[in-house]
Design an enzyme around this catalytic site. Structure first.
Site, PDB file in Angstrom:
ATOM      1  N   HIS A  96       0.855  -1.199   0.000  1.00 30.53           N
ATOM      2  CA  HIS A  96       0.000   0.000   0.000  1.00 30.53           C
ATOM      3  C   HIS A  96       0.890   1.249   0.000  1.00 30.53           C
ATOM      4  O   HIS A  96       1.957   1.263   0.610  1.00 30.53           O
ATOM      5  CB  HIS A  96      -0.917  -0.005   1.222  1.00 30.53           C
ATOM      6  CG  HIS A  96      -1.997   1.026   1.125  1.00 30.53           C
ATOM      7  ND1 HIS A  96      -1.771   2.351   1.398  1.00 30.53           N
ATOM      8  CD2 HIS A  96      -3.287   0.927   0.745  1.00 30.53           C
ATOM      9  CE1 HIS A  96      -2.901   3.027   1.193  1.00 30.53           C
ATOM     10  NE2 HIS A  96      -3.836   2.183   0.801  1.00 30.53           N
ATOM     11  N   GLU A 105      -4.036   2.327  -7.111  1.00 31.31           N
ATOM     12  CA  GLU A 105      -4.447   3.405  -6.219  1.00 31.31           C
ATOM     13  C   GLU A 105      -3.537   4.615  -6.436  1.00 31.31           C
ATOM     14  O   GLU A 105      -2.451   4.693  -5.840  1.00 31.31           O
ATOM     15  CB  GLU A 105      -4.328   2.947  -4.763  1.00 31.31           C
ATOM     16  CG  GLU A 105      -5.170   1.753  -4.408  1.00 31.31           C
ATOM     17  CD  GLU A 105      -5.495   1.702  -2.925  1.00 31.31           C
ATOM     18  OE1 GLU A 105      -6.685   1.625  -2.608  1.00 31.31           O
ATOM     19  OE2 GLU A 105      -4.575   1.769  -2.087  1.00 31.31           O
ATOM     20  N   GLY A 145     -11.819   5.020   3.379  1.00 31.56           N
ATOM     21  CA  GLY A 145     -12.760   5.735   4.242  1.00 31.56           C
ATOM     22  C   GLY A 145     -14.186   5.219   4.198  1.00 31.56           C
ATOM     23  O   GLY A 145     -14.831   5.059   5.240  1.00 31.56           O
TER      24      GLY A 145
END
Ligand code: 13P
Length: 252
Positions: free
Chosen positions: A94, A166, A235
């Site tokens: 990540h 991402e 989120g």
């Protein structure tokens, strides 16, 4: 056909108690959407209890990291076998781990191999920063992260990988990429890189997710793209109704 996947990356949020409450709230609705592969990735301390809560359901559990060594003097680290005790998946590489905890393409690759060897499905994250994006370096950065992160796997191992694109500038900013913009990166750089490494069949079979400010209101725009097979959600995975909106959009 690639089965759509929606994974919730809770990051460093939720105590065990809070996590159990959220999963209890989510589970009945999650169970009703079997056409989507649904995965929850809470912090390490929650894994044991959530694995019990999820037992008998087809909702997957994932960790957010692991260390590649099997055991030993590595204070603070968690081994692949420790993750495998409770999980089927693990998020690796990540951008927050790359930015704050010194992860490199090389360490990501070691973790990918260790995860596969123990039988976990790695969700490998790639994506360019804002500065790299503005310098037109997206292709170079994403191609390198895929090529280095996924190198040295067997065909069988490569077939198990899930990639998440991402873009760092879209994470937690509310500024998602547009559907076509994200799809472009998958179709032009990620899938072709996998094809160069492991061939057409593996490239076409690999699930590639988009992540970065995905919410109920924009999820359909991503899932409508031909190369986007789901989402890695930050989120919006922390509230049951928000996460369910995204899972349902993936099923539609
Ligand atoms: P947000 O959905 O909060 O932008 O986070 C995305 C992410 O980093 C998932 O791994």
């Amino acid at each position: 056909m690639r089965k759509p996947m929606v994974a919730g990356n809770w990051k460093m949020n939720k105590t065990v108690k809070e996590a159990a409450a959220l999963v209890s709230e989510l589970l009945p609705s999650l169970k009703s959407v079997p056409s989507v592969e649904r995965v929850i990735c809470p912090p390490y301390p929650c894994l044991m209890q959530l694995s019990t809560l999820l037992e008998g359901s087809d909702v997957g559990l994932g960790a957010q990291n692991l260390f590649w060594e099997a055991s030993g003097a590595y204070t603070g680290e968690v081994s692949p076998a420790m993750v495998k005790e409770f999980c089927q998946y693990v998020i690796l590489g990540h951008s927050e781990r790359r930015a704050y905890f010194g992860e490199t393409d090389e360490t990501v690759n070691k973790k990918v191999k260790a995860a596969l060897e123990i039988g976990l499905t790695p969700i490998v994250c790639v994506g360019e920063t804002l500065a790299e994006n503005e310098a037109n370096r997206t292709a170079e950065v994403v191609t390198r992260q895929v090529a280095e992160g996924l190198k040295g796997l067997s065909q069988e191992q490569a077939a198990k990988i899930v990639v998440a694109y991402e873009p760092v500038w879209a994470i937690g900013t509310g500024k998602a990429a547009s559907g076509p913009q994200a799809n472009d990166v998958l179709a032009k750089y990620i899938r072709p890189t996998v094809k160069d490494m492991y061939g057409e069949a593996i490239a076409q079979g690999m699930r590639i997710l988009y992540g970065g400010s995905v919410k109920g209101s924009n999820a359909a725009e991503f899932f409508g793209q031909p190369d986007i097979d789901g989402a890695l959600v930050g989120g919006a995975s922390l509230k049951a109704p928000d996460f369910m909106d995204i899972v349902k959009a993936a099923a539609a």
